[in-house]
Design a protein around this motif. Structure first.
Motif, PDB file in Angstrom:
ATOM      1  N   THR A   1      -2.198  -0.645  -8.036  1.00 21.27           N
ATOM      2  CA  THR A   1      -3.121  -1.614  -6.889  1.00 21.27           C
ATOM      3  C   THR A   1      -2.385  -2.364  -6.327  1.00 21.27           C
ATOM      4  O   THR A   1      -1.453  -2.841  -7.354  1.00 21.27           O
ATOM      5  CB  THR A   1      -4.161  -2.138  -7.270  1.00 21.27           C
ATOM      6  OG1 THR A   1      -4.669  -3.115  -7.500  1.00 21.27           O
ATOM      7  CG2 THR A   1      -5.030  -0.957  -8.434  1.00 21.27           C
ATOM      8  N   THR A   2      -2.776  -2.041  -5.452  1.00 21.42           N
ATOM      9  CA  THR A   2      -1.864  -4.236  -4.508  1.00 21.42           C
ATOM     10  C   THR A   2      -2.053  -5.091  -5.190  1.00 21.42           C
ATOM     11  O   THR A   2      -1.479  -6.031  -4.480  1.00 21.42           O
ATOM     12  CB  THR A   2      -1.935  -3.665  -3.013  1.00 21.42           C
ATOM     13  OG1 THR A   2      -4.161  -4.210  -2.569  1.00 21.42           O
ATOM     14  CG2 THR A   2      -2.023  -2.421  -1.919  1.00 21.42           C
TER      15      THR A   2
ATOM     16  N   GLN B   1      -2.925   8.931 -11.215  1.00 20.32           N
ATOM     17  CA  GLN B   1      -3.430   7.767 -11.864  1.00 20.32           C
ATOM     18  C   GLN B   1      -3.444   6.770 -12.778  1.00 20.32           C
ATOM     19  O   GLN B   1      -3.497   6.695 -13.444  1.00 20.32           O
ATOM     20  CB  GLN B   1      -5.726   8.222 -12.188  1.00 20.32           C
ATOM     21  CG  GLN B   1      -6.320   8.398 -10.910  1.00 20.32           C
ATOM     22  CD  GLN B   1      -6.040   7.939  -9.299  1.00 20.32           C
ATOM     23  OE1 GLN B   1      -6.271   7.015  -9.997  1.00 20.32           O
ATOM     24  NE2 GLN B   1      -6.220   8.521  -7.895  1.00 20.32           N
TER      25      GLN B   1
ATOM     26  N   THR C   1       0.318   6.660  -6.207  1.00 17.99           N
ATOM     27  CA  THR C   1      -1.064   7.926  -6.880  1.00 17.99           C
ATOM     28  C   THR C   1      -0.501   9.228  -6.715  1.00 17.99           C
ATOM     29  O   THR C   1      -0.780   9.933  -7.246  1.00 17.99           O
ATOM     30  CB  THR C   1      -2.045   7.114  -5.895  1.00 17.99           C
ATOM     31  OG1 THR C   1      -1.923   5.863  -6.582  1.00 17.99           O
ATOM     32  CG2 THR C   1      -2.956   8.426  -6.471  1.00 17.99           C
ATOM     33  N   SER C   2       0.686   9.334  -4.941  1.00 22.98           N
ATOM     34  CA  SER C   2       0.809  10.441  -5.154  1.00 22.98           C
ATOM     35  C   SER C   2       1.317  12.112  -6.332  1.00 22.98           C
ATOM     36  O   SER C   2       1.533  12.627  -6.208  1.00 22.98           O
ATOM     37  CB  SER C   2       0.840  11.163  -3.908  1.00 22.98           C
ATOM     38  OG  SER C   2       2.290  10.357  -3.564  1.00 22.98           O
ATOM     39  N   SER C   3       2.270  10.899  -6.713  1.00 20.23           N
ATOM     40  CA  SER C   3       3.408  11.372  -7.445  1.00 20.23           C
ATOM     41  C   SER C   3       2.691  11.286  -9.375  1.00 20.23           C
ATOM     42  O   SER C   3       3.860  12.070  -9.478  1.00 20.23           O
ATOM     43  CB  SER C   3       4.822  10.900  -7.511  1.00 20.23           C
ATOM     44  OG  SER C   3       5.032  10.769  -5.691  1.00 20.23           O
TER      45      SER C   3
ATOM     46  N   PRO D   1       0.778  -1.439   0.211  1.00 14.95           N
ATOM     47  CA  PRO D   1       0.112   0.322   0.041  1.00 14.95           C
ATOM     48  C   PRO D   1       0.704   0.917  -0.444  1.00 14.95           C
ATOM     49  O   PRO D   1       0.359   1.847  -0.874  1.00 14.95           O
ATOM     50  CB  PRO D   1      -0.744   0.023   1.252  1.00 14.95           C
ATOM     51  CG  PRO D   1      -0.928  -1.943   1.785  1.00 14.95           C
ATOM     52  CD  PRO D   1       0.581  -2.137   1.315  1.00 14.95           C
ATOM     53  N   GLU D   2       1.964   1.107   0.415  1.00 16.94           N
ATOM     54  CA  GLU D   2       2.457   2.546   1.220  1.00 16.94           C
ATOM     55  C   GLU D   2       3.464   2.781  -0.178  1.00 16.94           C
ATOM     56  O   GLU D   2       3.195   3.883  -1.097  1.00 16.94           O
ATOM     57  CB  GLU D   2       4.385   2.126   1.503  1.00 16.94           C
ATOM     58  CG  GLU D   2       3.203   2.378   3.457  1.00 16.94           C
ATOM     59  CD  GLU D   2       3.455   0.259   3.592  1.00 16.94           C
ATOM     60  OE1 GLU D   2       2.300   0.809   4.587  1.00 16.94           O
ATOM     61  OE2 GLU D   2       2.897  -0.260   2.660  1.00 16.94           O
TER      62      GLU D   2
ATOM     63  N   VAL E   1       1.819   1.980  -3.295  1.00 14.68           N
ATOM     64  CA  VAL E   1       0.959   1.998  -4.597  1.00 14.68           C
ATOM     65  C   VAL E   1       0.448   3.694  -3.674  1.00 14.68           C
ATOM     66  O   VAL E   1      -0.067   4.841  -5.213  1.00 14.68           O
ATOM     67  CB  VAL E   1      -0.139   1.666  -4.160  1.00 14.68           C
ATOM     68  CG1 VAL E   1      -1.139   1.859  -4.494  1.00 14.68           C
ATOM     69  CG2 VAL E   1      -0.429   0.248  -4.915  1.00 14.68           C
ATOM     70  N   ASP E   2       1.018   3.990  -2.736  1.00 13.03           N
ATOM     71  CA  ASP E   2       0.314   5.473  -2.564  1.00 13.03           C
ATOM     72  C   ASP E   2       1.372   6.666  -2.908  1.00 13.03           C
ATOM     73  O   ASP E   2       0.675   7.805  -3.930  1.00 13.03           O
ATOM     74  CB  ASP E   2       0.197   5.644  -0.765  1.00 13.03           C
ATOM     75  CG  ASP E   2      -1.292   5.140   0.079  1.00 13.03           C
ATOM     76  OD1 ASP E   2      -1.586   5.134  -1.090  1.00 13.03           O
ATOM     77  OD2 ASP E   2      -1.701   5.283   1.017  1.00 13.03           O
ATOM     78  N   THR E   3       2.498   6.625  -3.038  1.00 15.14           N
ATOM     79  CA  THR E   3       3.579   6.591  -3.714  1.00 15.14           C
ATOM     80  C   THR E   3       3.770   7.313  -4.982  1.00 15.14           C
ATOM     81  O   THR E   3       3.282   8.017  -6.114  1.00 15.14           O
ATOM     82  CB  THR E   3       4.885   5.947  -3.364  1.00 15.14           C
ATOM     83  OG1 THR E   3       5.574   5.877  -2.061  1.00 15.14           O
ATOM     84  CG2 THR E   3       6.246   7.097  -3.776  1.00 15.14           C
TER      85      THR E   3
END
Length: 215
Positions: free
Chosen positions: A195-196, A191, A186-188, A179-180, A182-184
């Motif tokens: 996903t995981t 879309q 998405t934020s950078s 998840p970490e 994936v968040d990186t």
């Protein structure tokens, strides 16, 4: 491409490379881990990972002595293992753990920048892979970035007397982002469709495992 996006793209390429023959330094110090020699790791990225590279017009190159491989099964890079230690846990592969350093590196070129990753080191423990590398001359460490599907890979071992070195080959291990990561993404990168459950790459690794000496 911004510096942040270059860094994330570099991490995306580095994460699968840090997942093999990799454990706990505390266990190593206590002498409970064996060693890996004459080994190599081959990482073949998936079509979805290739689509992400294409989105940024990124070209992947191997840094010697690593070698780029390409055939009917796709594209990837093979890295010699400089040194490794761990417990491959043949009876229960998901319990495998250890630590390793890989030779060579990988270079990702885009129209705006070049990201060069060398000094690849990995750690595998509790089913999660983390590690560190040198990105364009700067030491970078990462927490758990990918989840190797060790239970999905095919493990082959030699039949040797107990305690003797044996050749081990682990084939087609899928790597999925945590998840970490994936968040990186998405934020950078926006879309990116990661996903995981996304398989970023498949890994095959081979080496000679020498069990730890018993008192």
């Amino acid at each position: 491409m911004s510096a942040k996006r270059r860094s994330v793209l570099g991490v995306a390429m580095a994460a699968p490379l840090l997942a093999q023959f990799t454990g706990a330094s505390e266990a190593a110090a206590s002498g409970t881990l064996g060693t890996v020699s004459e080994g190599w790791v081959e990482v073949r990225w998936t079509s979805q990972a290739q689509a992400l590279l294409d989105r940024f017009q990124a070209e992947v190159e191997a840094v010697a002595p690593a070698q780029l491989v390409q055939d009917a099964q796709g594209r990837g890079i093979r890295f010699p293992v400089r040194s490794g230690e761990g417990d491959p846990s043949p009876a229960n592969p998901p319990k495998a753990r250890g630590g390793a350093r890989l030779e060579g590196g990988v270079q990702v070129r885009t129209p705006d920048a070049t990201v060069r990753l060398t000094g690849l080191e990995g750690l595998l423990q509790d089913g999660l892979a983390s590690g560190k590398c040198v990105v364009n001359g700067v030491d970078v460490g990462h927490h758990a970035m990918v989840r190797p599907g060790l239970d999905k890979g095919v493990l082959r071992t030699e039949s040797v007397p107990l305690g003797k070195p044996m050749k081990i080959r682990l084939t087609a291990v899928p790597l999925r982002p945590t998840p970490e990561l994936v968040d990186t993404f998405t934020s950078s990168l926006g879309q990116a469709g990661v996903t995981t459950d996304t398989v970023l790459a498949h890994v095959t690794a081979e080496g000679v495992y020498t069990p730890p000496k018993r008192d």
